[in-house]
Scaffold this motif. Structure first.
Motif, PDB file in Angstrom:
ATOM      1  N   PHE A 192      35.302  -2.801 -32.342  1.00 36.83           N
ATOM      2  CA  PHE A 192      34.986  -3.531 -31.112  1.00 36.83           C
ATOM      3  C   PHE A 192      35.925  -3.125 -29.988  1.00 36.83           C
ATOM      4  CE2 PHE A 192      33.702  -6.645 -34.432  1.00 36.83           C
ATOM      5  CZ  PHE A 192      32.353  -6.718 -34.120  1.00 36.83           C
ATOM      6  N   GLN A 193      35.389  -3.040 -28.788  1.00 34.33           N
ATOM      7  CA  GLN A 193      36.195  -2.820 -27.590  1.00 34.33           C
ATOM      8  C   GLN A 193      35.939  -4.000 -26.665  1.00 34.33           C
ATOM      9  OE1 GLN A 193      35.528   0.979 -25.773  1.00 34.33           O
ATOM     10  NE2 GLN A 193      36.948   0.595 -24.112  1.00 34.33           N
ATOM     11  N   LEU A 194      37.024  -4.688 -26.301  1.00 31.03           N
ATOM     12  CA  LEU A 194      36.914  -5.889 -25.482  1.00 31.03           C
ATOM     13  C   LEU A 194      37.726  -5.763 -24.204  1.00 31.03           C
ATOM     14  CD1 LEU A 194      37.401  -6.976 -28.724  1.00 31.03           C
ATOM     15  CD2 LEU A 194      36.372  -8.894 -27.575  1.00 31.03           C
ATOM     16  N   VAL A 195      37.324  -6.494 -23.194  1.00 29.19           N
ATOM     17  CA  VAL A 195      38.105  -6.616 -21.974  1.00 29.19           C
ATOM     18  C   VAL A 195      39.059  -7.789 -22.191  1.00 29.19           C
ATOM     19  CG1 VAL A 195      38.039  -7.211 -19.535  1.00 29.19           C
ATOM     20  CG2 VAL A 195      36.277  -5.734 -20.490  1.00 29.19           C
ATOM     21  N   PRO A 239      26.264  -6.156 -25.975  1.00 22.89           N
ATOM     22  CA  PRO A 239      27.100  -5.088 -25.425  1.00 22.89           C
ATOM     23  C   PRO A 239      26.524  -3.724 -25.788  1.00 22.89           C
ATOM     24  CG  PRO A 239      28.081  -5.960 -27.416  1.00 22.89           C
ATOM     25  CD  PRO A 239      26.896  -6.826 -27.104  1.00 22.89           C
ATOM     26  N   ALA A 240      27.055  -2.692 -25.181  1.00 27.53           N
ATOM     27  CA  ALA A 240      26.682  -1.328 -25.553  1.00 27.53           C
ATOM     28  C   ALA A 240      27.027  -1.117 -27.022  1.00 27.53           C
ATOM     29  CB  ALA A 240      27.440  -0.329 -24.685  1.00 27.53           C
ATOM     30  N   ARG A 241      26.231  -0.274 -27.687  1.00 27.49           N
ATOM     31  CA  ARG A 241      26.448  -0.097 -29.120  1.00 27.49           C
ATOM     32  C   ARG A 241      26.146   1.336 -29.521  1.00 27.49           C
ATOM     33  NH1 ARG A 241      22.736  -2.757 -33.858  1.00 27.49           N
ATOM     34  NH2 ARG A 241      21.355  -1.060 -33.279  1.00 27.49           N
ATOM     35  N   MET A 288      32.732 -13.598 -27.174  1.00 28.74           N
ATOM     36  CA  MET A 288      31.710 -12.581 -27.152  1.00 28.74           C
ATOM     37  C   MET A 288      31.486 -12.065 -25.734  1.00 28.74           C
ATOM     38  SD  MET A 288      30.719 -12.011 -30.201  1.00 28.74           S
ATOM     39  CE  MET A 288      29.110 -11.848 -30.888  1.00 28.74           C
ATOM     40  N   SER A 289      31.785 -12.866 -24.730  1.00 28.17           N
ATOM     41  CA  SER A 289      31.561 -12.434 -23.349  1.00 28.17           C
ATOM     42  C   SER A 289      32.505 -11.296 -22.949  1.00 28.17           C
ATOM     43  CB  SER A 289      31.727 -13.604 -22.394  1.00 28.17           C
ATOM     44  OG  SER A 289      33.065 -14.066 -22.397  1.00 28.17           O
ATOM     45  N   ARG A 290      33.589 -11.105 -23.682  1.00 26.88           N
ATOM     46  CA  ARG A 290      34.532 -10.026 -23.379  1.00 26.88           C
ATOM     47  C   ARG A 290      34.225  -8.737 -24.142  1.00 26.88           C
ATOM     48  NH1 ARG A 290      39.907 -11.990 -21.372  1.00 26.88           N
ATOM     49  NH2 ARG A 290      39.497 -14.094 -20.703  1.00 26.88           N
ATOM     50  N   LEU A 291      33.266  -8.794 -25.045  1.00 23.03           N
ATOM     51  CA  LEU A 291      32.888  -7.630 -25.841  1.00 23.03           C
ATOM     52  C   LEU A 291      32.053  -6.682 -24.989  1.00 23.03           C
ATOM     53  CD1 LEU A 291      32.779  -6.185 -28.560  1.00 23.03           C
ATOM     54  CD2 LEU A 291      30.846  -7.655 -29.161  1.00 23.03           C
ATOM     55  N   VAL A 292      32.529  -5.433 -24.826  1.00 25.01           N
ATOM     56  CA  VAL A 292      31.813  -4.475 -23.985  1.00 25.01           C
ATOM     57  C   VAL A 292      31.174  -3.337 -24.780  1.00 25.01           C
ATOM     58  CG1 VAL A 292      33.037  -4.961 -21.837  1.00 25.01           C
ATOM     59  CG2 VAL A 292      33.959  -3.265 -23.412  1.00 25.01           C
ATOM     60  N   VAL A 293      31.790  -2.962 -25.905  1.00 30.86           N
ATOM     61  CA  VAL A 293      31.266  -1.869 -26.723  1.00 30.86           C
ATOM     62  C   VAL A 293      31.523  -2.169 -28.193  1.00 30.86           C
ATOM     63  CG1 VAL A 293      31.461   0.598 -27.285  1.00 30.86           C
ATOM     64  CG2 VAL A 293      31.717  -0.142 -24.936  1.00 30.86           C
TER      65      VAL A 293
END
Length: 62
Positions: free
Chosen positions: A54-57, A34-36, A1-6
């Motif tokens: 989902f958009q992740l780093v 994260p942003a939503r 979840m820490s890599r989830l940005v949007v």
């Protein structure tokens, strides 16, 4: 979840969006979410009521 940005959430009804918002809040309780983006849509493929993108780093460039 820490890599989830949007996250982009699509729901077919306002009533379903209320449940989706409750699940979202429970999922990120005690964390900065994260942003939503949330959108009510007329329909989704295969008759789905909710779709989430989902958009992740994955890795940082060095």
């Amino acid at each position: 979840m820490s890599r989830l940005v949007v996250a982009r959430l699509f729901c077919t009804s306002p009533e379903g969006a209320a449940g989706m918002n409750q699940a979202w809040e429970e999922s990120f309780k005690g964390e900065v979410p994260p942003a939503r983006t949330s959108v009510i849509v007329a329909g989704l493929p295969l008759g789905a009521e909710v779709e989430i993108e989902f958009q992740l780093v994955v890795a940082q460039a060095t």
